[in-house]
Design a protein around this motif. Structure first.
Motif, PDB file in Angstrom:
ATOM      1  N   GLN A 115       0.946  -1.038  -0.053  1.00 61.45           N
ATOM      2  CA  GLN A 115      -0.126   0.045  -0.076  1.00 61.45           C
ATOM      3  C   GLN A 115       0.709   1.313   0.043  1.00 61.45           C
ATOM      4  O   GLN A 115       0.600   2.267  -0.698  1.00 61.45           O
ATOM      5  N   ARG A 145      -4.829  -1.036  -3.528  1.00 60.20           N
ATOM      6  CA  ARG A 145      -5.579  -0.850  -2.108  1.00 60.20           C
ATOM      7  C   ARG A 145      -5.561  -2.079  -1.253  1.00 60.20           C
ATOM      8  O   ARG A 145      -5.426  -3.096  -1.725  1.00 60.20           O
ATOM      9  N   SER A 146      -5.802  -1.714   0.159  1.00 57.99           N
ATOM     10  CA  SER A 146      -5.705  -2.976   0.884  1.00 57.99           C
ATOM     11  C   SER A 146      -6.543  -4.070   0.636  1.00 57.99           C
ATOM     12  O   SER A 146      -6.157  -5.027   0.439  1.00 57.99           O
ATOM     13  N   VAL A 163      -0.049  -3.863   4.665  1.00 59.79           N
ATOM     14  CA  VAL A 163      -1.039  -2.972   4.558  1.00 59.79           C
ATOM     15  C   VAL A 163      -1.243  -2.031   5.930  1.00 59.79           C
ATOM     16  O   VAL A 163      -0.596  -2.481   6.873  1.00 59.79           O
ATOM     17  N   VAL A 167      -6.917  -4.472  10.059  1.00 54.47           N
ATOM     18  CA  VAL A 167      -7.008  -5.774   8.915  1.00 54.47           C
ATOM     19  C   VAL A 167      -8.173  -6.355   9.125  1.00 54.47           C
ATOM     20  O   VAL A 167      -8.425  -6.983  10.053  1.00 54.47           O
ATOM     21  N   MET A 215      -2.801   4.048   0.069  1.00 54.57           N
ATOM     22  CA  MET A 215      -3.273   4.071   1.648  1.00 54.57           C
ATOM     23  C   MET A 215      -4.443   5.093   1.604  1.00 54.57           C
ATOM     24  O   MET A 215      -4.914   5.382   2.573  1.00 54.57           O
ATOM     25  N   GLN A 218      -7.620   4.803   3.911  1.00 50.00           N
ATOM     26  CA  GLN A 218      -7.079   4.759   5.249  1.00 50.00           C
ATOM     27  C   GLN A 218      -6.972   6.352   5.641  1.00 50.00           C
ATOM     28  O   GLN A 218      -7.253   7.171   6.857  1.00 50.00           O
TER      29      GLN A 218
END
Length: 312
Positions: A115, A145-146, A163, A167, A215, A218
């Motif tokens: 990420q 992306r995660s 990541v 999670v 990221m 987030q």
């Protein structure tokens, strides 16, 4: 198919009649040109060497050696046979060593999902250290992306994903490895650029530029939460661009952005990074991998990453 047919025919012709031991002992006698010396080198009796080679000559119906009082000499057919067998033994040895290296994870490849940027920081150091320890292992990198890279881990298309944030992968193994301070990226001529650190209220009315990929999700959630805590409505522009383009937009005065400490080690013209005095929550990063992945190469990488995480 032709090679396979040749091997099948060879197996039918010589099955049970020629042993690898006989071939190795033949090579030893060809090297020393003496049954006694060859037997000593192999740690067996001279009579067993003599018997095996005589049996091999009978099977082949070809004399490989001319016996003499003080030793032996290869026949012309023997020289050709020994040369071919020697090459084949070397190929077999190479095949065994290569298979063993792959089985133990010392050769091959590993798929890594990311990420965050790898130009500096923990991931950069991890990849460098892993490459130094295992230079024959290829590192195949995918950034996204995660949710995307974790899905690739589930599908077996990636071995591990690194990541940020929480999670949500109960069907996978996870391990938190490191954390980084969050910082604000500002244009160099911004009014706040003269300060060494700022607080969230200072940037509550600023336009934040946040990527869709990497990221971005987030970062988006974190900015919304922090600006809302300042009793302000966050002003966010989502950008479908890469990291470097985003920083170029910040430098041009289109807005500011939130990023992590690793980015401060990269030179972006027209950009300054400032710490956030009232930010107490670092960005946490974890490794995610499938419990069904038994790759020894993955274990080697995770062992190094875990050791580095403990040191950090």
């Amino acid at each position: 198919m032709r090679r396979t047919k040749q091997l099948q025919d060879c197996g039918r012709n010589w099955r049970g009649r020629i042993s690898l031991t006989s071939l190795i002992q033949t090579l030893a006698v060809a090297e020393f040109l003496n049954f006694h010396h060859a037997a000593n080198a192999l740690g067996v009796t001279q009579s067993s060497v003599s018997t095996r080679i005589k049996g091999l000559e009978d099977v082949l119906e070809i004399p490989l050696f001319e016996r003499r009082h003080r030793g032996v000499r290869l026949t012309e057919a023997g020289r050709k046979f020994v040369a071919e067998v020697s090459a084949s033994i070397e190929q077999l040895d190479h095949a065994v060593r290569t298979a063993g290296a792959v089985s133990h994870g010392f050769e091959g490849s590993i798929g890594i999902g990311l990420q965050s940027p790898i130009a500096s920081g923990f991931l950069f150091d991890l990849r460098q250290r892993f490459r130094t320890s295992y230079p024959t292992i290829e590192q195949a990198i995918i950034e996204g992306r995660s949710s995307e890279i974790v899905a690739l881990v589930r599908d077996g298309k990636l071995d591990v994903a690194f990541v940020a944030g929480a999670v949500r992968a109960p069907d996978c193994h996870t391990r938190q490895l490191w954390s980084e301070r969050m910082v604000i990226a500002l244009p160099a001529d911004h009014l706040l650029s003269g300060r060494q650190s700022i607080v969230w209220l200072d940037v509550a009315d600023e336009a934040f530029l946040i990527r869709h990929d990497g990221m971005g999700p987030q970062i988006f959630d974190h900015v919304v939460r922090r600006i809302s805590e300042c009793d302000q409505l966050p002003h966010i522009r989502r950008c479908d661009v890469g990291r470097d383009t985003l920083m170029g937009m910040v430098a041009a005065g289109d807005g500011i952005t939130l990023t992590t400490e690793a980015m401060t080690h990269i030179s972006f013209p027209g950009i300054v990074f400032r710490s956030i005095a009232d930010e107490t929550e670092p960005a946490r990063f974890s490794a995610v991998w499938s419990p069904y992945n038994r790759s020894p190469t993955l274990k080697l990488l995770l062992d190094i990453a875990t050791e580095m995480g403990r040191s950090a």
